[in-house]
Design a protein around this motif. Structure first.
Motif, short mmCIF file in Angstrom:
data_model
loop_
_atom_site.label_atom_id
_atom_site.label_comp_id
_atom_site.label_asym_id
_atom_site.label_seq_id
_atom_site.Cartn_x
_atom_site.Cartn_y
_atom_site.Cartn_z
N ARG A 205 0.81 -1.22 0.00
CA ARG A 205 0.00 0.00 0.00
C ARG A 205 0.84 1.27 0.00
O ARG A 205 0.32 2.35 -0.26
CB ARG A 205 -0.93 0.03 1.23
CG ARG A 205 -1.94 -1.11 1.28
CD ARG A 205 -2.61 -1.16 2.65
NE ARG A 205 -3.57 -2.23 2.79
CZ ARG A 205 -4.89 -2.09 2.72
NH1 ARG A 205 -5.41 -0.89 2.50
NH2 ARG A 205 -5.69 -3.12 2.88
N MET A 206 2.13 1.14 0.31
CA MET A 206 2.98 2.32 0.48
C MET A 206 4.41 1.95 0.13
O MET A 206 4.89 0.85 0.45
CB MET A 206 2.88 2.82 1.93
CG MET A 206 3.43 4.19 2.18
SD MET A 206 3.09 4.70 3.90
CE MET A 206 3.59 6.41 3.82
N SER A 207 5.12 2.86 -0.53
CA SER A 207 6.48 2.58 -0.96
C SER A 207 7.47 2.62 0.19
O SER A 207 7.29 3.33 1.18
CB SER A 207 6.92 3.58 -2.03
OG SER A 207 6.99 4.89 -1.48
N ASN A 208 8.54 1.84 0.03
CA ASN A 208 9.67 1.82 0.98
C ASN A 208 9.22 1.48 2.40
O ASN A 208 9.66 2.09 3.38
CB ASN A 208 10.42 3.16 0.96
CG ASN A 208 11.91 2.96 1.13
OD1 ASN A 208 12.45 1.89 0.85
ND2 ASN A 208 12.61 4.00 1.57
N VAL A 209 8.35 0.50 2.49
CA VAL A 209 7.83 0.02 3.77
C VAL A 209 8.11 -1.47 3.88
O VAL A 209 7.99 -2.21 2.90
CB VAL A 209 6.31 0.27 3.89
CG1 VAL A 209 5.73 -0.44 5.12
CG2 VAL A 209 6.02 1.76 3.96
N ALA A 210 8.50 -1.92 5.06
CA ALA A 210 8.71 -3.34 5.33
C ALA A 210 7.97 -3.73 6.60
O ALA A 210 7.66 -2.87 7.45
CB ALA A 210 10.19 -3.66 5.45
N VAL A 211 7.71 -5.01 6.73
CA VAL A 211 7.02 -5.55 7.92
C VAL A 211 7.87 -6.66 8.51
O VAL A 211 8.44 -7.48 7.77
CB VAL A 211 5.62 -6.08 7.55
CG1 VAL A 211 5.02 -6.90 8.69
CG2 VAL A 211 4.70 -4.93 7.19
N VAL A 212 7.98 -6.69 9.83
CA VAL A 212 8.71 -7.77 10.49
C VAL A 212 7.73 -8.66 11.24
O VAL A 212 6.75 -8.20 11.84
CB VAL A 212 9.80 -7.24 11.44
CG1 VAL A 212 10.84 -6.47 10.66
CG2 VAL A 212 9.22 -6.37 12.54
N SER A 213 8.01 -9.94 11.19
CA SER A 213 7.15 -10.94 11.81
C SER A 213 7.36 -10.99 13.32
O SER A 213 8.46 -10.74 13.83
CB SER A 213 7.47 -12.31 11.20
OG SER A 213 6.83 -13.34 11.92
N SER A 214 6.29 -11.37 14.03
CA SER A 214 6.40 -11.59 15.47
C SER A 214 6.39 -13.08 15.79
O SER A 214 6.29 -13.46 16.96
CB SER A 214 5.24 -10.90 16.21
OG SER A 214 3.99 -11.48 15.81
N ALA A 215 6.50 -13.92 14.76
CA ALA A 215 6.47 -15.36 14.95
C ALA A 215 7.56 -15.82 15.91
O ALA A 215 8.72 -15.41 15.79
CB ALA A 215 6.63 -16.07 13.61
N GLY A 216 7.18 -16.63 16.87
CA GLY A 216 8.14 -17.19 17.82
C GLY A 216 8.49 -16.29 18.98
O GLY A 216 9.16 -16.73 19.92
N LEU A 217 8.05 -15.05 18.96
CA LEU A 217 8.35 -14.15 20.07
C LEU A 217 7.43 -14.46 21.24
O LEU A 217 6.26 -14.80 21.06
CB LEU A 217 8.19 -12.69 19.63
CG LEU A 217 9.09 -12.24 18.47
CD1 LEU A 217 8.90 -10.74 18.20
CD2 LEU A 217 10.55 -12.54 18.75
N LYS A 218 7.96 -14.32 22.44
CA LYS A 218 7.24 -14.74 23.64
C LYS A 218 6.80 -13.55 24.48
O LYS A 218 7.41 -12.48 24.45
CB LYS A 218 8.12 -15.66 24.47
CG LYS A 218 8.52 -16.94 23.74
CD LYS A 218 9.45 -17.80 24.59
CE LYS A 218 9.85 -19.06 23.84
NZ LYS A 218 10.78 -19.91 24.65
#
Length: 255
Positions: A205-218
């Motif tokens: 939806r927007m340029s120069n944007v990234a997402v980080v996963s929360s998988a495995g975080l406690k």
């Protein structure tokens, strides 16, 4: 006499130049409590990191020891900032990373609307910081407060893009990298998965944007906040996403 005056002026000029603050690579950290930092502080979190600084409540650069945030009593623990800075410094050792943590615990996305109190507060911190550096990234972690409301969850991405578009304009950094983190998968709220689905859609939806996963975080035991180890890992994930968005970071020497 003229010679002495010239010498004195030269001395004052060189002293003033020496006192000028070094240029910082500024990272604005915004969102709610998992960005302020909620993990239990350990001795490792109080050790100075060469090249890593935080903007304190007096708008002065100080060593980046946890807590990085100064949101009153909510500034209680380890967040992702130090580990993010460590990874950037590993890629560019001569850099000076300036962390500006303006996150506020318990806030909704609506409260971050442009022109609002906490949005303006973040802009104030950023403008103070930019007197001695350049904004290189915005880190965002928020959504827990919106995960209990279906309308907020459904409209999350649309409102986020509008807010961040304005923030880039106000920061005079039209294409600065923005990295958003998923909320914890352990969060027991009815629309938590919807919020994460909306967050995952942001790069489309927007340029120069990234997402980080929360998988495995406690969680730290309250069903809401990451523990210290997970906060540190989250920071490393933010850094990896940044380095993928800005591959030149590790190739360009600091000025």
């Amino acid at each position: 006499m003229k010679v002495w005056i010239v010498c004195l002026l030269a001395l004052f000029a060189s002293s003033a130049q020496a006192e000028q603050p070094a240029k910082y690579d500024i990272v604005l950290m915004i969102g709610q409590s998992n960005m302020t930092g909620q993990g239990k502080i350990e001795p490792q979190d109080l050790e100075p990191i060469k090249g890593a600084f935080k903007l304190n409540s007096h708008f002065v650069w100080a060593p980046a020891k946890d807590p990085i945030n100064h949101d009153g009593p909510r500034a209680i623990g380890v967040g992702p900032g130090r580990s993010f800075a460590k990874e950037l410094l590993r890629a560019r050792p001569a850099a000076r990373i300036g962390l500006v943590n303006a996150a506020v615990g318990g806030t909704t996305l609506q409260q971050w609307s442009p022109g609002g109190r906490i949005y303006n507060r973040a802009l104030l911190f950023l403008r103070k910081a930019k007197r001695s550096g350049k904004l290189v990234a915005i880190l965002w972690h928020q959504g827990e407060s919106d995960a209990g409301n279906p309308r907020r969850a459904e409209a999350y991405a649309q409102k986020w893009v509008a807010m961040m578009t304005q923030l880039r304009r106000d920061a005079r950094a039209e294409n600065v990298p923005i990295i958003a983190g998923e909320i914890g998968t352990f969060l027991d709220k009815p629309y938590a998965r919807k919020i994460n689905a909306q967050i995952k859609s942001l790069p489309s939806r927007m340029s120069n944007v990234a997402v980080v996963s929360s998988a495995g975080l406690k969680q730290k035991g309250d069903g809401l906040h990451f523990d210290a180890a997970s906060e540190r890992e989250l920071g490393r994930r933010y850094a990896q996403a940044f380095l993928e968005l800005v591959p030149s970071w590790s190739r360009t020497p600091s000025k």
